[in-house]
Write an enzyme that holds these catalytic residues in place. Structure first.
Site, short mmCIF file in Angstrom:
data_model
loop_
_atom_site.label_atom_id
_atom_site.label_comp_id
_atom_site.label_asym_id
_atom_site.label_seq_id
_atom_site.Cartn_x
_atom_site.Cartn_y
_atom_site.Cartn_z
N PRO A 2 -5.51 16.42 -44.45
CA PRO A 2 -6.79 17.10 -44.24
C PRO A 2 -7.10 18.10 -45.36
CG PRO A 2 -5.44 17.14 -42.25
CD PRO A 2 -4.56 16.70 -43.38
N GLU A 3 -8.17 17.84 -46.09
CA GLU A 3 -8.67 18.79 -47.08
C GLU A 3 -10.13 19.04 -46.76
OE1 GLU A 3 -7.28 18.40 -51.02
OE2 GLU A 3 -5.49 17.28 -50.48
N LYS A 51 -11.16 24.70 -44.86
CA LYS A 51 -10.32 23.79 -44.09
C LYS A 51 -10.17 24.26 -42.64
CE LYS A 51 -6.90 23.65 -47.20
NZ LYS A 51 -5.63 23.19 -47.82
N ASN A 165 -3.56 19.69 -51.42
CA ASN A 165 -2.58 19.24 -52.40
C ASN A 165 -3.03 18.00 -53.18
OD1 ASN A 165 -0.04 20.00 -53.46
ND2 ASN A 165 0.87 18.18 -52.54
N ARG A 269 5.50 20.71 -50.39
CA ARG A 269 4.34 20.00 -50.93
C ARG A 269 4.77 19.20 -52.15
NH1 ARG A 269 -0.81 22.18 -49.55
NH2 ARG A 269 -0.71 24.12 -48.35
#
Length: 283
Positions: A2-3, A51, A165, A269
């Protein structure tokens, strides 16, 4: 993952299913708000802020949620089987006569007064997909910490809201710099172009079911959108059409130069980059 674009799509689905309808059942499965009852209240709307998701409910209340790495909201019709995950992962259930919205694996879920939404989202920088988007302010905030690596700076939602990311890795590739290059060391003119490109990529993907950042996406802005700025140096045409340049492509050849894409895990990440195309420090 999710971005900003994914969260905007989620907000649109929730808004279509909930807005203007009375909640017949509401279940918040977090200890602090487990006894809160929103039943009988009308959902006024659902909006995205970076977000973050804000579900505004009659009576001056807002249900604030954040998906982080793997949270999700699913919308189901009456009688439809819930398929978003096992029951113990459900954190919220919002039901009206026509739909049920189920929140899975939500690491952030809180009920607050609508007048106090700033406590949840007031720290955010300009929203790449919001009405407050201000590229000059985003550049100023990024330049305020010139020693920070550009990858970290792009992820810092206080600078600009919506980049995660995937976009971090893709934008650094398109800027031809590694994510570890300090913001202040970027060549002249690169940072404003990078911020502009970030907005255009997220905007191009706001309605796409599958995110893409490759050159074809850059050359196909949505109707009415300005043409993308040219890259820093001319890029050869892609030999193979793929949705992403580097993210998720470890050890596969770079779509530009053929160098194997590299990956390193940092703070849970993964970071992907091309050592042939991107200049700057490397881990």
């Amino acid at each position: 993952m999710p971005e900003g674009d994914t969260v905007l799509q989620t907000a649109a689905r929730l808004h279509a299913a909930l807005a203007g309808r009375v909640l017949t059942h509401a279940d918040l499965r977090v200890p602090r708000f487990a006894t809160s009852d929103l039943s009988g209240r009308t959902v006024l709307g659902v909006t995205a802020r970076g977000k973050h998701l804000l579900t505004r409910v009659e009576g001056g209340l807002t249900l604030h949620s954040h998906l982080r790495m793997d949270g999700a909201w699913r919308v189901y019709a009456p009688g439809e089987r819930w398929r978003g995950g096992p029951g113990h992962q459900i954190r919220a259930v919002l039901t009206n006569a026509d739909h049920t919205a189920v929140g899975y694996r939500l690491p952030v879920l809180e009920l607050l007064r609508t007048s106090e939404e700033s406590k949840a989202v007031g720290h955010l920088g300009p929203d790449l997909l919001g009405p407050d988007w201000d590229p000059a302010l985003a550049v100023d905030r990024l330049l305020a910490a010139p020693d920070h690596p550009i990858g970290e700076a792009l992820l810092d939602q206080r600078n600009l809201a919506g980049i995660g990311n995937v976009y971090k890795c893709e934008l650094c590739f398109l800027a031809r710099v590694t994510p570890w290059l300090p913001v202040g060391a970027l060549p002249d003119g690169v940072l404003p172009r990078l911020v502009t490109l970030a907005h255009r990529l997220l905007d191009a993907n706001r309605d796409r079911p599958t995110r893409t950042t490759t050159i074809r996406a850059e050359r196909r802005p949505r109707t009415g959108a300005p043409a993308p700025a040219p890259p820093q140096r001319p890029l050869p045409p892609l030999r193979v059409q793929e949705p992403l340049y580097v993210y998720g492509r470890v050890r596969r050849p770079c779509l530009r130069c053929g160098t194997p894409i590299r990956k390193v895990d940092e703070a849970d990440r993964p970071t992907y980059w091309c050592p042939g195309c991107q200049s700057g420090p490397m881990p």
